[in-house]
Design an enzyme around this catalytic site. Structure first.
Site, PDB file in Angstrom:
ATOM      1  N   GLU A  33       0.829  -1.211   0.000  1.00  0.00           N
ATOM      2  CA  GLU A  33       0.000   0.000   0.000  1.00  0.00           C
ATOM      3  C   GLU A  33       0.861   1.258   0.000  1.00  0.00           C
ATOM      4  OE1 GLU A  33      -2.995   0.076  -1.280  1.00  0.00           O
ATOM      5  OE2 GLU A  33      -3.608  -1.330   0.275  1.00  0.00           O
ATOM      6  N   ASP A  36       2.860   2.114  -5.038  1.00  0.00           N
ATOM      7  CA  ASP A  36       2.821   2.044  -6.519  1.00  0.00           C
ATOM      8  C   ASP A  36       3.471   3.262  -7.153  1.00  0.00           C
ATOM      9  OD1 ASP A  36       0.616   3.696  -5.827  1.00  0.00           O
ATOM     10  OD2 ASP A  36      -0.706   2.842  -7.364  1.00  0.00           O
ATOM     11  N   GLY A 123     -12.542   2.961  -1.141  1.00  0.00           N
ATOM     12  CA  GLY A 123     -11.181   2.447  -1.278  1.00  0.00           C
ATOM     13  C   GLY A 123     -11.139   1.191  -2.132  1.00  0.00           C
ATOM     14  N   SER A 126     -13.756   2.603  -7.249  1.00  0.00           N
ATOM     15  CA  SER A 126     -14.867   2.823  -8.177  1.00  0.00           C
ATOM     16  C   SER A 126     -14.415   3.704  -9.339  1.00  0.00           C
ATOM     17  CB  SER A 126     -16.043   3.466  -7.449  1.00  0.00           C
ATOM     18  OG  SER A 126     -15.620   4.616  -6.749  1.00  0.00           O
ATOM     19  N   SER A 127     -13.547   4.673  -9.076  1.00  0.00           N
ATOM     20  CA  SER A 127     -13.157   5.573 -10.174  1.00  0.00           C
ATOM     21  C   SER A 127     -12.376   4.824 -11.252  1.00  0.00           C
ATOM     22  CB  SER A 127     -12.369   6.776  -9.653  1.00  0.00           C
ATOM     23  OG  SER A 127     -11.211   6.356  -8.970  1.00  0.00           O
ATOM     24  N   GLU A 159      -7.284  10.231 -14.749  1.00  0.00           N
ATOM     25  CA  GLU A 159      -7.468  10.542 -13.326  1.00  0.00           C
ATOM     26  C   GLU A 159      -6.454  11.596 -12.871  1.00  0.00           C
ATOM     27  OE1 GLU A 159      -9.082   7.633 -11.069  1.00  0.00           O
ATOM     28  OE2 GLU A 159      -8.674   8.618  -9.161  1.00  0.00           O
ATOM     29  N   ASP A 171      -4.671   0.754  -9.337  1.00  0.00           N
ATOM     30  CA  ASP A 171      -6.118   0.509  -9.420  1.00  0.00           C
ATOM     31  C   ASP A 171      -6.559   0.239 -10.856  1.00  0.00           C
ATOM     32  OD1 ASP A 171      -5.792   1.250  -6.826  1.00  0.00           O
ATOM     33  OD2 ASP A 171      -6.873   3.146  -6.989  1.00  0.00           O
TER      34      ASP A 171
HETATM   35  C1  GLA Z   1      -5.191   4.744  -4.223  1.00  0.00           C
HETATM   36  C2  GLA Z   1      -4.460   5.078  -5.518  1.00  0.00           C
HETATM   37  C3  GLA Z   1      -3.462   3.958  -5.886  1.00  0.00           C
HETATM   38  C4  GLA Z   1      -2.559   3.620  -4.706  1.00  0.00           C
HETATM   39  C5  GLA Z   1      -3.370   3.416  -3.428  1.00  0.00           C
HETATM   40  C6  GLA Z   1      -2.514   3.245  -2.214  1.00  0.00           C
HETATM   41  O1  GLA Z   1      -6.007   3.621  -4.388  1.00  0.00           O
HETATM   42  O2  GLA Z   1      -5.376   5.239  -6.573  1.00  0.00           O
HETATM   43  O3  GLA Z   1      -2.708   4.352  -7.014  1.00  0.00           O
HETATM   44  O4  GLA Z   1      -1.585   4.607  -4.534  1.00  0.00           O
HETATM   45  O5  GLA Z   1      -4.257   4.495  -3.181  1.00  0.00           O
HETATM   46  O6  GLA Z   1      -1.766   2.072  -2.313  1.00  0.00           O
END
Ligand code: GLA
Length: 385
Positions: A33, A36, A123, A126-127, A159, A171
């Site tokens: 987490e 990325d 979290g 959805s986007s 985004e 995501d």
């Molecule tokens: C959101 C962002 C991802 C990632 C997470 C945290 O979901 O869209 O790119 O950075 O937070 O791991």
């Protein structure tokens, strides 16, 4: 929403039948987490919670969009795609259309009914699901060949540059490239990926939404990104690395003196979380779920104490899960500041887990958590109706 209801809603809105169904998935992230955008490895999986787009190609220059649970139609013109950044609903779609058009894809007028079953602000991305499903729809209607990794990158660009959220690639990649019953081990620096069976034997993942009202997540997220960029610049004065994920825990202990305050804490989280992803994947491959659970807990503590993106609600939810004897580990997923946790729970204990954790959470926080029944599915689907 059942398909028949969605088809009826489409007909009521647009006066004709939907012809296609394009879908893209929401996601969980097993571990990795806030790494990325630091070139780290992440380990997400696509869900049965998805953005379903019921669609009909119409031709011309209007994209008409309707949404489950929202009255009215949002209309965008394909020759003015730059002008919808301020839309509250429809900006992700307009952003995707804008960048596809910029690449030379002919954006064809269509009617789209969005039935998004990924809860908003949860979290669970959805986007990303909306962006990827829209990108697939528009490419299919333009009759162009598309590569799903490319569509993930284009969706991320929409985004970042259209909606103004500086997210990483996790995501959109999971939403586009997820595979049934597998998690995707993705190297965000190179986009090399590997599918790993998400086999948990007599255990399963329980997803719980803390239901904290969503606020200022984007701005807090963007601040974290700046902090780790600062850390990287300072570390680069001593180490020849191109991203924080390249720094090993041992190297970090040698250069930590360069950093102070929150910048040091953020960088330590990233370096240690990257190491945890490797350990977690090998634990999963060996079937060592106890170790996997332990790593999930460590990730949660690091997100709480070093990255500081959890908050009372997520901390409470994951602590209550850990208190359960049949739970091996629990942590928040996604950006944080609200949203969901995942917990590894014995299948036979899930009902009691939800009941007890749900009640204790309500007692402690004053409102309810939601629990979702989920499965791991393919990222994108395309279907003729
Ligand atoms: C959101 C962002 C991802 C990632 C997470 C945290 O979901 O869209 O790119 O950075 O937070 O791991």
């Amino acid at each position: 929403m059942e398909r028949v209801e969605a088809l009826q809603a489409f007909k009521n809105m647009f006066g004709a039948d939907a012809e296609d169904l394009f879908t893209a998935a929401g996601r969980i992230n097993v571990i990795g987490e806030h790494v990325d955008y630091c070139g780290g490895q992440v380990f997400p999986a696509a869900l049965n919670l998805r953005c379903n787009v019921y669609a009909r190609k119409v031709g011309g220059s209007k994209i008409r969009m309707a949404f489950r649970g929202i009255d009215g139609i949002v209309e965008i013109e394909t020759d003015k795609l730059d002008s919808y950044r301020g839309l509250k609903i429809g900006n992700y779609q307009a952003g995707v259309a804008y960048f596809l058009q910029e690449e030379g894809v002919e954006i064809v007028g269509c009617d789209l009914y969005y039935d998004c079953t990924v809860p908003f602000g949860s979290g669970l991305s959805s986007s990303a699901a909306i962006e990827v499903a829209t990108a697939v729809t528009l490419c299919e209607y333009a009759g162009v060949q598309y590569d799903k990794v490319h569509l993930a990158l284009l969706s991320q660009k929409a985004e970042n540059k259209y909606a103004g959220v500086n997210c990483g690639i996790m995501d959109q990649f999971a939403s586009a490239m997820g595979k049934k019953n597998h998690a995707v081990l993705l190297d965000c620096a190179t986009l090399a990926y590997e599918y790993v069976p998400l086999e948990l034997g007599e255990y399963c993942l329980v997803i719980a939404n803390c239901n904290k009202p969503h606020n200022l997540v984007e701005s807090k997220y963007n601040v974290r990104r700046q902090e780790v960029e600062t850390a990287l610049k300072l570390i680069q004065t001593k180490l020849d690395v191109s991203c924080l994920a390249e720094v090993t825990p041992k190297q970090f202990s040698e250069v930590k003196y360069l950093l102070s305050g929150v910048v040091a804490k953020r960088a330590e989280h990233v370096v240690m979380e990257c190491a945890r992803v490797k350990s977690a994947v090998s634990a999963l491959k060996k079937g060592d779920l106890i170790e996997l659970g332990r790593l999930l807990n460590e990730s949660q503590f690091s997100l709480r104490d070093l990255y500081e993106v959890t908050g009372k609600e997520l901390d409470t939810l994951s602590a209550l899960a850990r208190r359960e004897t049949e739970c091996l580990g629990s942590r928040m997923i996604g950006a944080g500041f609200g949203g969901c946790t995942i917990s590894i729970v014995k299948k036979t204990a899930v009902e009691g887990f939800i009941r007890r954790v749900g009640k204790a959470y309500h007692d402690a926080i004053g409102y309810k958590a939601s629990f979702y029944e989920t499965s791991i599915e393919d990222g994108v689907t395309v279907e003729k109706l």
